[in-house]
Write a protein that holds these residues in place. Sequence first.
Motif, PDB file in Angstrom:
ATOM      1  N   ARG A   1      17.985 -10.218 -14.206  1.00  0.00           N
ATOM      2  CA  ARG A   1      18.327  -9.784 -12.139  1.00  0.00           C
ATOM      3  C   ARG A   1      17.277 -10.376 -11.526  1.00  0.00           C
ATOM      4  O   ARG A   1      16.891 -10.536 -10.657  1.00  0.00           O
ATOM      5  N   CYS A   2      15.942 -10.200 -12.285  1.00  0.00           N
ATOM      6  CA  CYS A   2      14.893 -10.436 -12.130  1.00  0.00           C
ATOM      7  C   CYS A   2      14.928 -12.533 -11.202  1.00  0.00           C
ATOM      8  O   CYS A   2      15.399 -12.819 -12.050  1.00  0.00           O
ATOM      9  N   VAL A   3      14.374 -11.881 -10.236  1.00  0.00           N
ATOM     10  CA  VAL A   3      14.212 -13.140  -8.929  1.00  0.00           C
ATOM     11  C   VAL A   3      12.996 -14.366  -9.197  1.00  0.00           C
ATOM     12  O   VAL A   3      12.819 -15.277  -8.676  1.00  0.00           O
ATOM     13  N   LEU A   4      12.150 -13.552  -9.809  1.00  0.00           N
ATOM     14  CA  LEU A   4      10.731 -13.535 -10.106  1.00  0.00           C
ATOM     15  C   LEU A   4       9.931 -14.043  -8.178  1.00  0.00           C
ATOM     16  O   LEU A   4       9.159 -15.118  -8.273  1.00  0.00           O
ATOM     17  N   CYS A   5      10.202 -13.241  -7.177  1.00  0.00           N
ATOM     18  CA  CYS A   5       9.114 -13.233  -6.308  1.00  0.00           C
ATOM     19  C   CYS A   5       8.218 -12.646  -6.234  1.00  0.00           C
ATOM     20  O   CYS A   5       7.658 -12.684  -4.790  1.00  0.00           O
ATOM     21  N   THR A   6       7.969 -11.797  -7.394  1.00  0.00           N
ATOM     22  CA  THR A   6       6.690 -11.425  -7.935  1.00  0.00           C
ATOM     23  C   THR A   6       6.107  -9.831  -6.679  1.00  0.00           C
ATOM     24  O   THR A   6       4.958 -10.092  -6.827  1.00  0.00           O
ATOM     25  N   ARG A   7       7.611  -9.837  -5.836  1.00  0.00           N
ATOM     26  CA  ARG A   7       6.743  -8.211  -5.554  1.00  0.00           C
ATOM     27  C   ARG A   7       6.134  -7.056  -6.170  1.00  0.00           C
ATOM     28  O   ARG A   7       5.793  -6.572  -5.499  1.00  0.00           O
ATOM     29  N   CYS A   8       6.529  -6.954  -7.196  1.00  0.00           N
ATOM     30  CA  CYS A   8       6.461  -6.102  -7.657  1.00  0.00           C
ATOM     31  C   CYS A   8       5.001  -6.097  -8.165  1.00  0.00           C
ATOM     32  O   CYS A   8       3.734  -5.360  -8.099  1.00  0.00           O
ATOM     33  N   VAL A   9       3.966  -7.610  -8.661  1.00  0.00           N
ATOM     34  CA  VAL A   9       3.308  -7.560  -8.796  1.00  0.00           C
ATOM     35  C   VAL A   9       2.820  -7.642  -7.856  1.00  0.00           C
ATOM     36  O   VAL A   9       1.199  -7.044  -8.276  1.00  0.00           O
TER      37      VAL A   9
ATOM     38  N   ALA B   1       9.737  -1.932  -4.292  1.00  0.00           N
ATOM     39  CA  ALA B   1       9.878  -3.760  -3.932  1.00  0.00           C
ATOM     40  C   ALA B   1      11.041  -4.050  -4.320  1.00  0.00           C
ATOM     41  O   ALA B   1      10.980  -5.162  -3.453  1.00  0.00           O
ATOM     42  N   CYS B   2      11.012  -4.353  -5.031  1.00  0.00           N
ATOM     43  CA  CYS B   2      12.135  -4.892  -5.834  1.00  0.00           C
ATOM     44  C   CYS B   2      13.338  -5.422  -4.959  1.00  0.00           C
ATOM     45  O   CYS B   2      14.015  -4.478  -4.565  1.00  0.00           O
ATOM     46  N   PRO B   3      13.639  -6.580  -4.539  1.00  0.00           N
ATOM     47  CA  PRO B   3      14.830  -7.118  -3.643  1.00  0.00           C
ATOM     48  C   PRO B   3      16.304  -6.862  -4.976  1.00  0.00           C
ATOM     49  O   PRO B   3      17.457  -6.526  -3.996  1.00  0.00           O
TER      50      PRO B   3
HETATM   51  S1  SF4 Z   1      10.165  -7.526  -8.102  1.00  0.00           S
HETATM   52 FE1  SF4 Z   1       9.613  -8.336  -9.597  1.00  0.00          FE
HETATM   53  S2  SF4 Z   1      10.367  -7.553 -11.246  1.00  0.00           S
HETATM   54 FE2  SF4 Z   1      11.560  -7.667  -9.388  1.00  0.00          FE
HETATM   55  S3  SF4 Z   1      12.679  -9.826  -8.304  1.00  0.00           S
HETATM   56 FE3  SF4 Z   1      10.631  -9.877  -8.248  1.00  0.00          FE
HETATM   57  S4  SF4 Z   1       9.448 -10.275  -9.830  1.00  0.00           S
HETATM   58 FE4  SF4 Z   1      11.981  -9.665 -10.277  1.00  0.00          FE
END
Ligand code: SF4
Lengths: 240, 181
Positions: free
Chosen positions: A147-155, A201-203
């Motif tokens: 389900r990850c969209v690689l938004c990097t909000r988590c990072v 944080a994850c969308p």
């Molecule tokens: S917050 Fe992290 S785990 Fe969630 S979608 Fe974005 S990159 Fe993927």
Amino acid sequence: MAAKTLTIDGKPITAEEGATVLQAADEAGIKIPTLCHLDGVYDVGACRLCLVEVTGVAKLLPACTTRVAEGMEVKTDSERLRKYRRITLELLFAERNHVCAVCVANGHCELQTLAYSQGMDHVRYEYLFPKWGVDTTHRLFGMDHNRCVLCTRCVRVCWHVEGAGTKNVAGRGTRSHIITDLAMPWGESDSCTQCGKCVQACPTGALFHKGSTTGEMERDRGKLEFIVTAREKKQWVTAD
Amino acid sequence: MKVRLATVWLGGCSGCHMSFLDLDEFLIDLVDAVEIVYSPVVDVKEYPENVDVCLIEGAVCNEDNLELLHKIRQRTKVIVSFGDCAVTANVPAIRNQLGLGNRESVLQHAYITNAQDNPSVPKADGIVPQLLERVMPVHEAVHVEYFLPGCPPPAARIKALVGQMLSGVEPKLEGTQLKFG
Ligand code: SF4
Ligand code: SF4
Ligand code: SF4
Ligand code: FES
């Protein structure tokens, strides 16, 4: 700080120098679709959903990382922009395995909401159906790479709000993915403080509290904003 | 002239058809406007010619699905992908994640590994259809005119789209009416 004057969708606007087009639009009550942007952490321009047209610039620019400039004319809605937003969304859906009907985030997902609000009724691209796993080794949280969209909000929250630096991105192209520490199971990470900020944080349904089932994963984004405001402005206030 | 309506059930759980039955009293209005020429709820064996509208539930999972779909396309003016399995391939397509050549392993898993009694893979040529290598959404196999997402699409959403079609306006769902899941 000097003020800049510009127009967004024909509306004259004054914004502080250094502000992004997204911030300026937001203050003027103009809504631009976003996915990788998260209030409280810096922007990286990863998702390209916030693309806008700027007069005199041939390519489309991400509103979240473009600074306001004197005399700038910005358009946030046009046939061309709608076309590209649709393409971006469809590619995000085609790239991983999004099965909303059985997803923890069903009904509370920013990707899902964007898709229907942008009129996406189907995906024109062939789905890749990649093979990704689910990491449930952490005591409290799970990560579903499907389900990850690689938004990097988590990072970004992990490094810059929590300061733990557990989460990272590894790999290239369609093999890019989120890792914990040196690509080890999350449960074996020494650096994770178990704060759960990444989950907040994850969308999408990629990060979740263990034990949540279909549609149960709701988040409280206000918590992150509260922490950032408290740190930066020394104000312990909530948005509402 | 009544609209010749068909509803078809490919690789799906029949939930979309259940939601169709949930139309309640709108079904009575529908009877005045349409003739149901083919459907799991009527006893017609062969998909007829000259169908105006066909609602297709389910993903394209096996050879029978594919064959019927090509027949439907030839004989139908307007195809509607009805529900998430038809629109995205949804749950039935989860097996695609196992890669091509998963046919054997999924059958093995379902009928041998997890079988309590008589472990054996059902095999009867001409009766039990072969699984396709890869499960597809309907529009990947044939051209589709309209999409009706949802798992299942709520009755109100079905009513909106069918209502638009019957009143002669170009069907267009918007906002939350397009929500998957
Ligand atoms: S917050 Fe992290 S785990 Fe969630 S979608 Fe974005 S990159 Fe993927
Ligand atoms: S992450 Fe969002 S878009 Fe993806 S399957 Fe879950 S609810 Fe649907
Ligand atoms: S729980 Fe906190 S420390 Fe652990 S990965 Fe998430 S944000 Fe980083
Ligand atoms: S919100 Fe601007 S690129 Fe993602």
